[in-house]
Design a protein around this motif. Structure first.
Motif, mmCIF file in Angstrom:
data_model
loop_
_atom_site.group_PDB
_atom_site.id
_atom_site.type_symbol
_atom_site.label_atom_id
_atom_site.label_comp_id
_atom_site.label_asym_id
_atom_site.label_seq_id
_atom_site.Cartn_x
_atom_site.Cartn_y
_atom_site.Cartn_z
ATOM 1 N N LEU A 184 26.926 43.254 45.467
ATOM 2 C CA LEU A 184 27.902 44.339 45.529
ATOM 3 C C LEU A 184 28.968 44.151 44.451
ATOM 4 O O LEU A 184 29.181 43.030 43.961
ATOM 5 C CB LEU A 184 28.566 44.377 46.908
ATOM 6 N N HIS A 185 29.658 45.225 44.095
ATOM 7 C CA HIS A 185 30.684 45.138 43.055
ATOM 8 C C HIS A 185 32.028 45.629 43.586
ATOM 9 O O HIS A 185 32.089 46.354 44.582
ATOM 10 C CB HIS A 185 30.287 45.953 41.827
ATOM 11 N N GLU A 186 33.107 45.206 42.908
ATOM 12 C CA GLU A 186 34.439 45.656 43.258
ATOM 13 C C GLU A 186 34.625 47.069 42.726
ATOM 14 O O GLU A 186 34.671 47.275 41.512
ATOM 15 C CB GLU A 186 35.504 44.716 42.701
ATOM 16 N N GLN A 187 34.731 48.015 43.643
ATOM 17 C CA GLN A 187 34.708 49.426 43.244
ATOM 18 C C GLN A 187 35.869 49.798 42.340
ATOM 19 O O GLN A 187 35.707 50.541 41.384
ATOM 20 C CB GLN A 187 34.707 50.307 44.504
ATOM 21 N N LYS A 188 37.049 49.266 42.585
ATOM 22 C CA LYS A 188 38.207 49.643 41.789
ATOM 23 C C LYS A 188 38.131 49.094 40.366
ATOM 24 O O LYS A 188 38.892 49.531 39.492
ATOM 25 C CB LYS A 188 39.492 49.181 42.473
ATOM 26 N N VAL A 189 37.206 48.163 40.123
ATOM 27 C CA VAL A 189 37.013 47.630 38.771
ATOM 28 C C VAL A 189 35.881 48.361 38.059
ATOM 29 O O VAL A 189 36.036 48.849 36.940
ATOM 30 C CB VAL A 189 36.721 46.113 38.807
ATOM 31 N N LEU A 190 34.727 48.446 38.712
ATOM 32 C CA LEU A 190 33.547 49.033 38.070
ATOM 33 C C LEU A 190 33.344 50.500 38.427
ATOM 34 O O LEU A 190 32.507 51.160 37.814
ATOM 35 C CB LEU A 190 32.286 48.236 38.446
ATOM 36 N N GLY A 191 34.090 51.008 39.412
ATOM 37 C CA GLY A 191 33.959 52.421 39.774
ATOM 38 C C GLY A 191 32.688 52.701 40.544
ATOM 39 O O GLY A 191 32.084 51.814 41.155
ATOM 40 N N GLY A 192 32.270 53.945 40.532
ATOM 41 C CA GLY A 192 31.053 54.339 41.228
ATOM 42 C C GLY A 192 31.316 54.864 42.622
ATOM 43 O O GLY A 192 32.460 54.981 43.072
ATOM 44 N N ARG A 193 30.234 55.161 43.319
ATOM 45 C CA ARG A 193 30.299 55.813 44.626
ATOM 46 C C ARG A 193 30.158 54.839 45.784
ATOM 47 O O ARG A 193 29.975 55.249 46.922
ATOM 48 C CB ARG A 193 29.202 56.885 44.696
ATOM 49 N N SER A 194 30.207 53.539 45.491
ATOM 50 C CA SER A 194 29.991 52.521 46.500
ATOM 51 C C SER A 194 30.665 51.238 46.031
ATOM 52 O O SER A 194 31.092 51.134 44.875
ATOM 53 C CB SER A 194 28.490 52.307 46.706
ATOM 54 N N GLY A 195 30.796 50.251 46.935
ATOM 55 C CA GLY A 195 31.366 48.971 46.544
ATOM 56 C C GLY A 195 32.345 48.455 47.580
ATOM 57 O O GLY A 195 32.435 48.963 48.700
ATOM 58 N N TYR A 196 33.111 47.426 47.194
ATOM 59 C CA TYR A 196 34.075 46.848 48.117
ATOM 60 C C TYR A 196 35.474 46.882 47.527
ATOM 61 O O TYR A 196 35.664 47.022 46.315
ATOM 62 C CB TYR A 196 33.696 45.408 48.490
ATOM 63 N N GLU A 197 36.467 46.781 48.420
ATOM 64 C CA GLU A 197 37.864 46.660 48.036
ATOM 65 C C GLU A 197 38.372 45.327 48.565
ATOM 66 O O GLU A 197 38.168 44.994 49.738
ATOM 67 C CB GLU A 197 38.682 47.805 48.620
ATOM 68 N N TYR A 198 39.029 44.566 47.704
ATOM 69 C CA TYR A 198 39.570 43.275 48.107
ATOM 70 C C TYR A 198 41.068 43.384 48.320
ATOM 71 O O TYR A 198 41.795 43.910 47.473
ATOM 72 C CB TYR A 198 39.282 42.216 47.044
ATOM 73 N N PHE A 199 41.537 42.911 49.491
ATOM 74 C CA PHE A 199 42.958 42.909 49.829
ATOM 75 C C PHE A 199 43.477 41.485 49.690
ATOM 76 O O PHE A 199 43.234 40.621 50.556
ATOM 77 C CB PHE A 199 43.161 43.420 51.261
ATOM 78 N N LYS A 200 44.168 41.242 48.600
ATOM 79 C CA LYS A 200 44.630 39.895 48.284
ATOM 80 C C LYS A 200 45.622 39.378 49.326
ATOM 81 O O LYS A 200 45.635 38.186 49.663
ATOM 82 C CB LYS A 200 45.268 39.888 46.898
ATOM 83 N N GLU A 201 46.469 40.285 49.853
ATOM 84 C CA GLU A 201 47.536 39.883 50.766
ATOM 85 C C GLU A 201 46.991 39.184 52.008
ATOM 86 O O GLU A 201 47.574 38.222 52.501
ATOM 87 C CB GLU A 201 48.369 41.091 51.190
ATOM 88 N N ASP A 202 45.889 39.655 52.561
ATOM 89 C CA ASP A 202 45.346 39.044 53.767
ATOM 90 C C ASP A 202 43.923 38.519 53.565
ATOM 91 O O ASP A 202 43.237 38.188 54.528
ATOM 92 C CB ASP A 202 45.371 40.037 54.938
#
Length: 788
Positions: A184-202
């Motif tokens: 899987l890829h980080e969606q906010k970095v590579l874009g696209g219609r799928s992926g994950y979001e990482y929450f650094k705070e928690d």
């Protein structure tokens, strides 16, 4: 333009320039029928736009087991595909979509990506670098038949061909078994219609998973196999079927997915199940997982897993979301034949916006879309807040907007744009359940058939949300800049070749349908025809021709000119008001007509010489004997001979002819010029001397004999003092400055600023340097000439 008065009524019909008509040809005929562009009707698709009596489509059922690794952000799964061939053709191989290969090495989406401009955002440059470095795409580890034997297959980019050991005949089925995994890829970095979001705070992840399993490509009568490569724009053309999906995730995750949860006792607490039961009949959203519970879940780190089992009937795709961060609310909705559960999943970062608007927007969408199409047929409708800005799948949508956290105060606020952006994107994405998740158009080929039709209904639904809702697309005035730009391609352009995706596939077709509904057809005819199209093609695959033909068939309106202009060309609307002539019948009575001519002559301004010669001496001042009877009677004085001729002629006329000669109404002939090339109805607002107004609509067919210049006779009792074309700006006219008589100034404003002292010195230095450089250059050129 000018307003002139003529003494004779020369025409009582639409005037057409013979020269312009002579220059026209069949290629200029905006009203020629569209049949030359449309496929020939057959037993699968009729000339009326309805499915034919031999219409067919394939059926594909899936049983899938998938595991999400929250430590490595990977997916691994296995599936059994049951493919039924309902076509009249024998198939020797099957094509499957591997859309995640868009991120593989040497993928077409990467190799065809053009260079950025010199000015690029930080995130844009990061995306360009990391897209090339990311090792994505499917790792296919097994492909077998029902007997367990390996099947031969070839992967070509985002498509995989599986060669069948035995040809698949009409009415027969074949079983395929496939194992795979991918990163899987980080969606906010590579874009696209799928992926994950990482929450650094928690230190948590939120997954929105789509296009995650090998899916059967569409095979249908118009295209055969739709195996066009996925480069990034043309979305997913799929077959309907039943899904049985098991999703294994960390035990503290909550999963939202296409379909109905089959094992709630295994994955939900009794409290959560009780809340769901309560939500079914609630009149507002009920929290299944509260914000406080979601915050507690964020802190957990399960060492075991749970498997969520879902079942979905008659859908064309399957998507899911998973996270331990989810708040979950739900509310049942029943209306007509719709009986569903509207549900929203979102992290605490989504509040206070999501708890207020998400589920309410889902229900509003179904209420409105049901009016114009059909009853929403599925048991759930879900909105998920995650990294994907807006994307749709059967029964589940991914939607992005969130409030902003003020780091100084710790409070979350949202702007007007964010609020309406959230409502709008949820309406849009939930609306996609109708187009194309049910009315199953070929997205890989024609983006506008789902995005354009859906954006049109989105506009209708938004306007029903509140008065003055700030819709981005749908208002005719909002598309004019694009309509006159050089970056257009026709709407009927393949999805991957569109230049401005939002304007071309969303805005322009949505505006076109709005104009068709409000201006060309009227709401009654349009709404009936549009609903007929939706009813005919739900759970089937229409083409553009089916839409065009159905709209005409159900309304009785010939719209070929409209489809040709708006969908097949890049012409724009620019209808200009030309000359305005005021005519009156020539009564032929010399006394009346000569008096009228005298009055006209008196309205003319005196030539400048005559003005300056006034009161100067002339010969007849001293010699009045030079004056005779011609000085007593001007050139407009009627003669007895003319009167005798009139009396003799008038005696031969019938009374109705005599009545026309003395008709005192105003006969206006108004000229119109089509500068944009796109023929449209001419909508007029007429203003009279008594300050009353009248609205007149001239159908588009007024241009049928000459698409460039036409004239229209207006016979009115009252005197006209003003004319406006398209007074409500409903036709997307790109230049309204030529729409008025008398002409109106185009209002704007200067942006004033106070120049700083250092700016003045910098400008002075630049000007001085420029002058010195110019002087030096002239000196060098002079010396060069002298040397030669």
């Amino acid at each position: 333009m000018k307003h002139s008065i003529k003494s004779a009524l020369i025409c009582l019909c639409v005037a057409v320039s013979s020269n312009a008509l002579a220059k026209s040809s069949i290629s200029d005929d905006k009203f020629r029928q569209l049949e030359e562009n449309l496929p020939t009707p057959n037993t699968y698709r009729t000339a009326s736009g309805a499915p034919g009596h031999q219409y067919w489509q394939q059926a594909v059922d899936y049983k899938i087991d998938i595991t999400l690794d929250d430590e490595k952000q990977t997916l691994s799964g296995s599936e059994t595909i049951d493919y039924t061939n309902n076509s009249p053709d024998t198939l020797r191989y099957l094509w499957l979509q591997l859309d995640q290969n868009k991120l593989a090495d040497n993928a077409g989406a990467k190799t065809t990506r053009t260079a950025p401009s010199k000015k690029i955002t930080y995130s844009g440059l990061r995306n360009a670098i990391e897209t090339d470095e990311f090792q994505g795409g499917y790792d296919i580890t097994k492909v077998t038949g029902s007997n367990g034997k390996a099947l031969s297959y070839v992967i070509n980019g985002t498509m995989m061909r599986i060669d069948l050991p035995k040809a698949l005949k009409t009415g027969k089925s074949v079983e395929l078994n496939i194992n795979w995994n991918y990163q899987l890829h980080e969606q906010k970095v590579l874009g696209g219609r799928s992926g994950y979001e990482y929450f650094k705070e928690d230190d948590n992840y939120l997954y929105e998973i789509a296009s995650w399993f090998p899916r059967a490509a569409a095979y249908y009568d118009v295209m055969g196999w739709q195996n066009k490569q996925f480069i990034g724009s043309g979305e997913f053309t799929l077959e309907f079927g039943d899904y049985d999906v098991s999703i294994t995730v960390p035990a503290d995750h909550v999963v939202a997915a296409t379909g109905v949860l089959q094992n709630p006792k295994d994955v939900l607490t009794k409290t959560q199940r009780d809340r769901l039961t309560k939500a079914k009949k609630a009149d507002k959203p009920v929290l299944i997982i509260t914000p406080e519970e979601a915050l507690e879940n964020e802190k957990s780190r399960a060492t075991t897993t749970k498997t969520w089992e879902f079942e979905a009937k008659n859908v064309r795709d399957f998507a899911f979301a998973s996270s331990r961060k989810f708040i979950w609310d739900a509310q049942g909705y029943k209306g007509g034949k719709t009986d569903t559960m509207a549900m929203s999943y979102y992290p605490n970062e989504g509040n206070p916006l999501w708890e207020k608007y998400s589920t309410e927007s889902i229900i509003h969408t179904m209420e409105q879309y049901n009016k114009y199409t059909f009853a929403y047929p599925y048991p759930v409708s879900i909105s998920v807040n995650g990294p994907v800005g807006g994307m749709e799948y059967p029964m589940i949508t991914f939607n992005g907007p969130r409030p902003t956290l003020d780091k100084e105060t710790g409070e979350k606020t949202y702007s007007r744009r964010t609020k309406y952006g959230l409502i709008g994107v949820i309406i849009h994405e939930v609306g996609h359940n109708y187009f194309p998740m049910i009315v199953n158009s070929d997205e890989r080929q024609w983006t506008w058939m789902d995005e354009g039709l859906n954006t049109f209904l989105q506009f209708v639904a938004e306007q029903a949300w509140e008065e003055g809702y700030p819709s981005r697309r749908g208002d005719a005035a909002n598309i004019t800049s694009y309509m006159k730009s050089d970056n257009q391609v026709p709407i009927m352009t393949n999805s991957e070749s569109i230049l401005q995706f939002g304007n071309n596939a969303y805005g322009k077709p949505a505006t076109a349908l709005n104009i068709l509904r409000e201006t060309v057809m009227g709401r009654e005819l349009f709404d009936f025809a549009f609903k007929e199209y939706a009813q005919r093609w739900k759970f089937k695959r229409p083409t553009p021709a089916d839409f065009f033909r159905t709209m005409e068939d159900a309304s009785g309106v010939d719209l070929d000119w409209f489809w040709r202009g708006w969908f097949y060309t890049t012409d724009h609307v620019d209808i200009a008001l030309g000359n305005i002539h005021l005519y009156r019948p020539n009564s032929q009575n010399p006394d009346t007509e000569e008096a009228w001519e005298r009055a006209l002559d008196n309205e003319k301004p005196d030539f400048i010489s005559k003005v300056r010669n006034k009161d100067q001496w002339v010969r007849t001042d001293d010699k009045p004997e030079l004056l005779d009877f011609y000085n007593e009677h001007d050139k407009f004085t009627a003669t007895n001979a003319a009167r005798n001729k009139y009396n003799k002629s008038n005696a031969k006329l019938e009374q109705w002819q005599k009545d026309l000669l003395v008709d005192e109404r105003n006969f206006y002939i108004v000229d119109f010029e089509n500068k944009g090339g796109l023929v449209m109805p001419i909508i007029l607002e007429l203003t009279y001397a008594d300050n009353t107004t009248e609205r007149v609509t001239l159908p588009a067919e007024i241009w049928r004999r000459n698409s460039k210049i036409v004239s229209k006779l207006l016979v009115r009792e009252k005197e006209l003092t003003g004319i406006a074309i398209d007074p409500n700006w409903e036709t997307a006219d790109v230049d309204v400055s030529n729409n008025y008589w008398p002409a109106r100034p185009i209002k704007s404003r200067f942006d004033l600023y106070k120049r700083k002292k250092d700016d003045m010195m910098r400008d002075y230095n630049v000007e001085l340097k420029s002058a010195n450089d110019k002087e030096e250059k002239n000196k060098e050129e002079k010396e060069e000439v002298e040397q030669q």
